[in-house]
Design an enzyme around this catalytic site. Structure first.
Site, PDB file in Angstrom:
ATOM      1  N   HIS A  38      -2.261  -5.847   1.641  1.00 11.31           N
ATOM      2  CA  HIS A  38      -3.014  -5.952   1.382  1.00 11.31           C
ATOM      3  C   HIS A  38      -3.426  -7.429   0.577  1.00 11.31           C
ATOM      4  O   HIS A  38      -1.692  -7.838   0.221  1.00 11.31           O
ATOM      5  CB  HIS A  38      -4.125  -5.719   0.083  1.00 11.31           C
ATOM      6  CG  HIS A  38      -5.629  -6.247   0.080  1.00 11.31           C
ATOM      7  ND1 HIS A  38      -6.550  -6.471   1.042  1.00 11.31           N
ATOM      8  CD2 HIS A  38      -4.746  -7.231  -1.570  1.00 11.31           C
ATOM      9  CE1 HIS A  38      -7.094  -6.955  -0.718  1.00 11.31           C
ATOM     10  NE2 HIS A  38      -6.383  -8.447  -1.401  1.00 11.31           N
ATOM     11  N   TYR A  54     -12.241  -2.859  -3.738  1.00 10.29           N
ATOM     12  CA  TYR A  54     -12.956  -3.042  -2.431  1.00 10.29           C
ATOM     13  C   TYR A  54     -14.018  -2.968  -2.112  1.00 10.29           C
ATOM     14  O   TYR A  54     -15.057  -2.094  -1.803  1.00 10.29           O
ATOM     15  CB  TYR A  54     -12.705  -2.020  -1.506  1.00 10.29           C
ATOM     16  CG  TYR A  54     -10.844  -2.199  -1.629  1.00 10.29           C
ATOM     17  CD1 TYR A  54     -10.397  -3.035   0.364  1.00 10.29           C
ATOM     18  CD2 TYR A  54      -9.716  -1.095  -1.370  1.00 10.29           C
ATOM     19  CE1 TYR A  54      -9.363  -3.054   0.488  1.00 10.29           C
ATOM     20  CE2 TYR A  54      -8.461  -1.383  -0.855  1.00 10.29           C
ATOM     21  CZ  TYR A  54      -7.928  -2.343  -0.004  1.00 10.29           C
ATOM     22  OH  TYR A  54      -7.005  -2.863   0.480  1.00 10.29           O
ATOM     23  N   LYS A 110       1.220  -1.461  -0.190  1.00 11.92           N
ATOM     24  CA  LYS A 110      -0.173   0.068  -0.135  1.00 11.92           C
ATOM     25  C   LYS A 110       0.747   1.126  -0.415  1.00 11.92           C
ATOM     26  O   LYS A 110       2.129   1.114   0.088  1.00 11.92           O
ATOM     27  CB  LYS A 110      -1.099  -0.542   1.619  1.00 11.92           C
ATOM     28  CG  LYS A 110      -2.117  -1.546   1.533  1.00 11.92           C
ATOM     29  CD  LYS A 110      -2.894  -1.505   2.249  1.00 11.92           C
ATOM     30  CE  LYS A 110      -3.712  -2.871   2.437  1.00 11.92           C
ATOM     31  NZ  LYS A 110      -4.334  -2.534   3.282  1.00 11.92           N
ATOM     32  N   GLU A 160      -9.397 -10.864  -8.011  1.00  9.99           N
ATOM     33  CA  GLU A 160      -8.415  -8.964  -7.710  1.00  9.99           C
ATOM     34  C   GLU A 160      -7.388  -9.665  -8.379  1.00  9.99           C
ATOM     35  O   GLU A 160      -6.874  -8.639  -9.049  1.00  9.99           O
ATOM     36  CB  GLU A 160      -7.959  -9.343  -5.274  1.00  9.99           C
ATOM     37  CG  GLU A 160      -9.126  -9.134  -5.097  1.00  9.99           C
ATOM     38  CD  GLU A 160      -8.441  -8.940  -4.020  1.00  9.99           C
ATOM     39  OE1 GLU A 160      -7.662  -9.659  -3.331  1.00  9.99           O
ATOM     40  OE2 GLU A 160      -9.276  -9.161  -2.829  1.00  9.99           O
ATOM     41  N   ARG A 188       2.695  -6.863   9.450  1.00 12.99           N
ATOM     42  CA  ARG A 188       2.217  -5.727   9.772  1.00 12.99           C
ATOM     43  C   ARG A 188       2.057  -5.112  11.956  1.00 12.99           C
ATOM     44  O   ARG A 188       2.750  -4.395  11.781  1.00 12.99           O
ATOM     45  CB  ARG A 188       1.112  -5.748  10.225  1.00 12.99           C
ATOM     46  CG  ARG A 188      -0.239  -5.011   8.567  1.00 12.99           C
ATOM     47  CD  ARG A 188      -1.254  -6.101   8.824  1.00 12.99           C
ATOM     48  NE  ARG A 188      -2.239  -5.659   7.354  1.00 12.99           N
ATOM     49  CZ  ARG A 188      -3.270  -6.889   6.819  1.00 12.99           C
ATOM     50  NH1 ARG A 188      -3.764  -7.487   7.492  1.00 12.99           N
ATOM     51  NH2 ARG A 188      -3.693  -5.947   5.492  1.00 12.99           N
ATOM     52  N   ASN A 245      -1.726  -0.121   7.275  1.00 17.80           N
ATOM     53  CA  ASN A 245      -1.523  -1.248   8.090  1.00 17.80           C
ATOM     54  C   ASN A 245      -0.383  -2.181   6.432  1.00 17.80           C
ATOM     55  O   ASN A 245      -0.309  -3.319   6.108  1.00 17.80           O
ATOM     56  CB  ASN A 245      -2.138  -1.997   7.746  1.00 17.80           C
ATOM     57  CG  ASN A 245      -2.835  -3.026   7.012  1.00 17.80           C
ATOM     58  OD1 ASN A 245      -2.803  -2.489   6.101  1.00 17.80           O
ATOM     59  ND2 ASN A 245      -4.449  -3.251   7.926  1.00 17.80           N
ATOM     60  N   ARG A 276      -1.546 -14.018   3.892  1.00 19.20           N
ATOM     61  CA  ARG A 276      -2.692 -13.759   5.561  1.00 19.20           C
ATOM     62  C   ARG A 276      -1.567 -13.860   7.238  1.00 19.20           C
ATOM     63  O   ARG A 276      -1.824 -12.763   7.697  1.00 19.20           O
ATOM     64  CB  ARG A 276      -3.965 -14.019   5.723  1.00 19.20           C
ATOM     65  CG  ARG A 276      -4.818 -13.641   3.987  1.00 19.20           C
ATOM     66  CD  ARG A 276      -5.281 -13.242   4.109  1.00 19.20           C
ATOM     67  NE  ARG A 276      -6.138 -12.375   5.261  1.00 19.20           N
ATOM     68  CZ  ARG A 276      -6.922 -11.668   5.326  1.00 19.20           C
ATOM     69  NH1 ARG A 276      -7.448 -10.302   4.070  1.00 19.20           N
ATOM     70  NH2 ARG A 276      -8.051 -11.185   6.299  1.00 19.20           N
TER      71      ARG A 276
HETATM   72  P1  DAT Z   1      -7.703  -6.655   6.459  1.00 25.34           P
HETATM   73  O1  DAT Z   1      -6.650  -5.650   4.535  1.00 25.34           O
HETATM   74  O2  DAT Z   1      -6.744  -7.254   7.214  1.00 25.34           O
HETATM   75  O3  DAT Z   1      -7.954  -7.565   4.714  1.00 25.34           O
HETATM   76  P2  DAT Z   1     -10.288  -5.387   5.344  1.00 25.34           P
HETATM   77  O4  DAT Z   1      -9.954  -6.653   4.058  1.00 25.34           O
HETATM   78  O5  DAT Z   1     -11.263  -5.861   6.815  1.00 25.34           O
HETATM   79  O6  DAT Z   1      -9.114  -6.139   6.254  1.00 25.34           O
HETATM   80  O7  DAT Z   1     -10.487  -4.240   5.720  1.00 25.34           O
HETATM   81  C1  DAT Z   1      -9.802  -3.390   4.172  1.00 25.34           C
HETATM   82  C2  DAT Z   1      -8.991  -2.021   4.959  1.00 25.34           C
HETATM   83  O8  DAT Z   1      -9.539  -1.535   5.636  1.00 25.34           O
HETATM   84  C3  DAT Z   1      -7.561  -2.907   6.109  1.00 25.34           C
HETATM   85  O9  DAT Z   1      -6.570  -3.284   5.682  1.00 25.34           O
HETATM   86  C4  DAT Z   1      -7.453  -1.426   7.035  1.00 25.34           C
HETATM   87  C5  DAT Z   1      -8.674  -1.040   6.968  1.00 25.34           C
HETATM   88  N1  DAT Z   1     -10.270  -1.743   7.599  1.00 25.34           N
HETATM   89  C6  DAT Z   1     -10.539  -2.097   7.756  1.00 25.34           C
HETATM   90  N2  DAT Z   1     -11.148  -2.377   8.991  1.00 25.34           N
HETATM   91  C7  DAT Z   1     -11.204  -0.884   9.174  1.00 25.34           C
HETATM   92  C8  DAT Z   1     -12.165  -0.283  10.215  1.00 25.34           C
HETATM   93  N3  DAT Z   1     -12.784  -1.168  11.162  1.00 25.34           N
HETATM   94  N4  DAT Z   1     -11.160   0.917  10.846  1.00 25.34           N
HETATM   95  C9  DAT Z   1     -10.786   1.257   9.771  1.00 25.34           C
HETATM   96  N5  DAT Z   1      -9.532   1.109   8.820  1.00 25.34           N
HETATM   97  C10 DAT Z   1      -9.899  -0.393   9.006  1.00 25.34           C
HETATM   98 MG    MG Z   2      -9.594  -7.601   3.226  1.00 23.68          MG
END
Ligand code: DAT
Ligand code: MG
Length: 140
Positions: free
Chosen positions: A121, A51, A11, A132, A104, A118, A87
């Site tokens: 992805h 997303y 990212k 994706e 992370r 973080n 992951r």
């Molecule tokens: P991941 O990247 O661990 O698969 P995700 O798909 O649930 O997580 O969310 C995509 C990204 O959005 C994640 O890397 C960081 C951000 N994010 C997720 N949940 C969040 C939250 N509750 N508040 C702020 N940012 C969030």
């Molecule tokens: Mg995700």
């Protein structure tokens, strides 16, 4: 049997901090293959596709803005169980509690922003990975 593939993104925070090599090193050190790699500036259209599952959530717009804030690096990595394996290398979403030893957990922290920053992805299922990879590498 053809080996599993996953879509990894470094990212904008990871690219800005010079962590592209560190992320690639961890993927390679674990033993996964790098099949494809490109640096790009993501636009809203590509991120809306990527997303789509998060549209409507409070962090969605900050997430899209953050992902457009600088260049990203898209990677296809492969190997048996690479989706689950990456992951695990990445650690949980919240970098404050991501385990030390993970990308992370070692390299990110809470920056007080509306969206969690973080570093990486990683696809979360075979269906997500297929979808994706097609978004970032349309010919593969
Ligand atoms: P991941 O990247 O661990 O698969 P995700 O798909 O649930 O997580 O969310 C995509 C990204 O959005 C994640 O890397 C960081 C951000 N994010 C997720 N949940 C969040 C939250 N509750 N508040 C702020 N940012 C969030
Ligand atoms: Mg995700």
């Amino acid at each position: 049997m053809s080996s599993e593939k996953t879509l990894i993104l470094v990212k904008p925070d990871g690219v800005a901090r010079g962590l592209v090599g560190e992320v690639i090193s961890r993927i390679e050190a674990k033993g996964y293959a790098i099949d494809a790699l490109r640096m790009l500036q993501a636009d809203r259209a590509i991120l809306e596709k990527h997303y789509a599952e998060h549209i409507g959530k409070p962090f969605y717009e900050p997430l899209v803005e953050f992902m457009m804030s600088g260049p990203i690096v898209a990677i296809v990595a492969s190997g048996n169980r690479v989706i689950e394996g990456f992951r695990s290398l990445a650690g949980v979403t919240d970098p404050t509690v991501a385990a030390p030893g993970t990308i992370r957990g070692d390299l990110a922290r809470d920056q007080g922003t509306k969206v969690v920053q973080n570093i990486v992805h990683g696809s979360d299922s075979i269906e997500s990975a297929t979808r994706e990879i097609e978004i970032f590498f349309p010919s593969k």
